[in-house]
Design a protein around this motif. Structure first.
Motif, PDB file in Angstrom:
ATOM      1  N   ARG A 232       0.839  -1.207   0.000  1.00 49.98           N
ATOM      2  CA  ARG A 232       0.000   0.000   0.000  1.00 49.98           C
ATOM      3  C   ARG A 232       0.875   1.259   0.000  1.00 49.98           C
ATOM      4  O   ARG A 232       0.617   2.212  -0.753  1.00 49.98           O
ATOM      5  N   ALA A 233       1.908   1.248   0.842  1.00 53.35           N
ATOM      6  CA  ALA A 233       2.783   2.421   0.929  1.00 53.35           C
ATOM      7  C   ALA A 233       3.477   2.687  -0.402  1.00 53.35           C
ATOM      8  O   ALA A 233       3.594   3.841  -0.839  1.00 53.35           O
ATOM      9  N   ALA A 234       3.931   1.626  -1.062  1.00 51.97           N
ATOM     10  CA  ALA A 234       4.623   1.798  -2.345  1.00 51.97           C
ATOM     11  C   ALA A 234       3.674   2.306  -3.420  1.00 51.97           C
ATOM     12  O   ALA A 234       4.034   3.164  -4.235  1.00 51.97           O
ATOM     13  N   ILE A 235       2.454   1.786  -3.431  1.00 54.90           N
ATOM     14  CA  ILE A 235       1.469   2.232  -4.425  1.00 54.90           C
ATOM     15  C   ILE A 235       1.089   3.689  -4.171  1.00 54.90           C
ATOM     16  O   ILE A 235       1.028   4.505  -5.095  1.00 54.90           O
ATOM     17  N   GLU A 236       0.832   4.024  -2.907  1.00 50.48           N
ATOM     18  CA  GLU A 236       0.379   5.377  -2.579  1.00 50.48           C
ATOM     19  C   GLU A 236       1.466   6.428  -2.758  1.00 50.48           C
ATOM     20  O   GLU A 236       1.158   7.618  -2.876  1.00 50.48           O
ATOM     21  N   SER A 237       2.724   6.006  -2.798  1.00 49.45           N
ATOM     22  CA  SER A 237       3.820   6.961  -3.008  1.00 49.45           C
ATOM     23  C   SER A 237       4.265   7.018  -4.469  1.00 49.45           C
ATOM     24  O   SER A 237       5.165   7.793  -4.815  1.00 49.45           O
ATOM     25  N   HIS A 238       3.632   6.232  -5.313  1.00 46.62           N
ATOM     26  CA  HIS A 238       4.014   6.183  -6.727  1.00 46.62           C
ATOM     27  C   HIS A 238       3.441   7.393  -7.475  1.00 46.62           C
ATOM     28  O   HIS A 238       2.360   7.886  -7.133  1.00 46.62           O
ATOM     29  N   PRO A 239       4.128   7.895  -8.494  1.00 48.64           N
ATOM     30  CA  PRO A 239       3.609   9.040  -9.266  1.00 48.64           C
ATOM     31  C   PRO A 239       2.235   8.803  -9.893  1.00 48.64           C
ATOM     32  O   PRO A 239       1.530   9.760 -10.198  1.00 48.64           O
ATOM     33  N   MET A 240       1.843   7.537 -10.065  1.00 48.21           N
ATOM     34  CA  MET A 240       0.528   7.236 -10.637  1.00 48.21           C
ATOM     35  C   MET A 240      -0.567   7.122  -9.575  1.00 48.21           C
ATOM     36  O   MET A 240      -1.731   6.859  -9.897  1.00 48.21           O
ATOM     37  N   ALA A 241      -0.213   7.335  -8.319  1.00 51.52           N
ATOM     38  CA  ALA A 241      -1.156   7.095  -7.219  1.00 51.52           C
ATOM     39  C   ALA A 241      -2.412   7.951  -7.314  1.00 51.52           C
ATOM     40  O   ALA A 241      -3.488   7.546  -6.858  1.00 51.52           O
ATOM     41  N   HIS A 242      -2.308   9.148  -7.911  1.00 52.06           N
ATOM     42  CA  HIS A 242      -3.465  10.048  -7.954  1.00 52.06           C
ATOM     43  C   HIS A 242      -4.580   9.517  -8.846  1.00 52.06           C
ATOM     44  O   HIS A 242      -5.684  10.073  -8.848  1.00 52.06           O
ATOM     45  N   ARG A 243      -4.306   8.440  -9.583  1.00 52.64           N
ATOM     46  CA  ARG A 243      -5.325   7.837 -10.434  1.00 52.64           C
ATOM     47  C   ARG A 243      -5.903   6.555  -9.842  1.00 52.64           C
ATOM     48  O   ARG A 243      -6.771   5.929 -10.462  1.00 52.64           O
ATOM     49  N   ILE A 244      -5.416   6.146  -8.690  1.00 54.40           N
ATOM     50  CA  ILE A 244      -5.735   4.813  -8.161  1.00 54.40           C
ATOM     51  C   ILE A 244      -6.557   4.904  -6.881  1.00 54.40           C
ATOM     52  O   ILE A 244      -6.216   5.649  -5.956  1.00 54.40           O
ATOM     53  N   ASP A 245      -7.634   4.130  -6.837  1.00 54.34           N
ATOM     54  CA  ASP A 245      -8.406   3.911  -5.611  1.00 54.34           C
ATOM     55  C   ASP A 245      -8.290   2.433  -5.242  1.00 54.34           C
ATOM     56  O   ASP A 245      -8.235   1.573  -6.133  1.00 54.34           O
ATOM     57  N   MET A 246      -8.269   2.142  -3.954  1.00 57.85           N
ATOM     58  CA  MET A 246      -8.172   0.757  -3.502  1.00 57.85           C
ATOM     59  C   MET A 246      -9.224   0.464  -2.442  1.00 57.85           C
ATOM     60  O   MET A 246      -9.530   1.316  -1.605  1.00 57.85           O
ATOM     61  N   ILE A 247      -9.763  -0.751  -2.501  1.00 60.29           N
ATOM     62  CA  ILE A 247     -10.706  -1.234  -1.497  1.00 60.29           C
ATOM     63  C   ILE A 247     -10.122  -2.499  -0.902  1.00 60.29           C
ATOM     64  O   ILE A 247      -9.793  -3.446  -1.632  1.00 60.29           O
ATOM     65  N   GLU A 248      -9.978  -2.536   0.421  1.00 56.92           N
ATOM     66  CA  GLU A 248      -9.510  -3.746   1.084  1.00 56.92           C
ATOM     67  C   GLU A 248     -10.720  -4.523   1.578  1.00 56.92           C
ATOM     68  O   GLU A 248     -11.534  -4.020   2.341  1.00 56.92           O
ATOM     69  N   GLY A 249     -10.825  -5.765   1.126  1.00 57.57           N
ATOM     70  CA  GLY A 249     -11.954  -6.617   1.487  1.00 57.57           C
ATOM     71  C   GLY A 249     -12.134  -7.672   0.426  1.00 57.57           C
ATOM     72  O   GLY A 249     -11.551  -7.602  -0.662  1.00 57.57           O
ATOM     73  N   SER A 250     -12.936  -8.669   0.719  1.00 57.16           N
ATOM     74  CA  SER A 250     -13.189  -9.719  -0.250  1.00 57.16           C
ATOM     75  C   SER A 250     -13.932  -9.152  -1.452  1.00 57.16           C
ATOM     76  O   SER A 250     -14.941  -8.457  -1.301  1.00 57.16           O
TER      77      SER A 250
END
Length: 260
Positions: A128-146
């Motif tokens: 999560r930390a690596a994704i959220e710190s990536h330059p493309m992060a402003h285009r990404i939403d994540m949901i944790e759950g099944s």
């Protein structure tokens, strides 16, 4: 110029038709897939610095689909290290860039419309930390759950309501039951002319002993789930041309095009 392009595309179509008929090269490809899978070949690649865990051939196919469909939203089940999310986000960024160039405008990252939504039952903190710190992060939403939990499905459907062109990529738990539930939940979100791509259908073609430590295997995997889904959903069909031109793919029979 147009005639030359048409001639080239006709040649490509002829190539693909030939590959559909060449059972020898198909058999060789299945042998190569079987043997290379033992070496965890898919683990060898990254996209913009994040592990991708996919075959390059399938990623080339996804790039072609993104350019053709020009989706506003890409939904992905299964996040792992985030390489696929980063790839999808970067492809959407290129679409926005091309739109801006055509319109003679400048992209403002604060007004980005095209997005990627990733779902995973366990988004590990370092990923999560690596994704959220990536330059493309402003285009990404994540949901944790099944991905098959009712509340998660509801959240995804609510978000998808805001988008007209949606591409769906399924690559999480590979059991028949789970993938079939994902297909029922998310395939309908794929817009007409777009795709729901089911990864790792090749499990059905691999030796059973390769999955002794997994809850899935021959007879219980994404391919069997896809077969059951297609039997009841005539609005989808397998795009056999993609598999034929790739030959090397983790998703044989898994490129599902929505036709209605």
């Amino acid at each position: 110029m147009t005639n030359e392009i048409e001639k080239f595309l006709a040649e490509v179509a002829e190539n693909i038709a030939g590959l559909k008929q060449d059972t020898d090269v198909q058999a060789l490809s299945r042998i190569w897939l079987r043997e290379i899978t033992r070496h965890k070949y898919a683990y060898n690649f990254t996209w913009l610095g994040r592990p991708l865990i996919q075959f390059p051939q399938d990623m080339a196919a996804i790039q072609e689909l993104v350019w053709r469909i020009k989706p506003d939203l890409i939904i992905e089940t299964g996040i792992a290290h985030g390489g696929s999310l980063i790839m999808s986000a970067s492809l959407l960024a290129m679409l926005d860039y091309c739109d801006a160039v055509s319109a003679g405008t400048v992209i403002d990252p604060r007004t980005v419309q095209r997005r990627v939504l990733g779902i995973d039952i366990d988004i590990r903190s370092h990923n999560r930390a690596a994704i959220e710190s990536h330059p493309m992060a402003h285009r990404i939403d994540m949901i944790e759950g099944s991905s098959i939990a009712a509340d998660v499905i509801a959240k995804v459907h609510e978000m998808a309501r805001n988008y007209s062109r949606v591409l769906v990529l399924l690559d999480s738990n590979h059991t028949h039951e789970h993938v079939l539930a994902e297909l029922e939940a998310y395939a309908p979100l794929a817009s007409k002319g777009s795709y729901c791509v089911v990864f790792d259908t090749l499990i059905e073609n691999m030796p059973a002993e390769m999955f002794n430590n997994r809850p899935w295997g021959k007879g219980d995997n994404p391919r069997t789930a896809t077969t059951d889904f297609l039997a009841n959903h005539p609005e989808f069909e397998v795009d056999a041309n993609i598999e034929a031109k790739l030959l090397i793919t983790v998703a044989p029979g898994g490129y599902l095009r929505r036709v209605n």
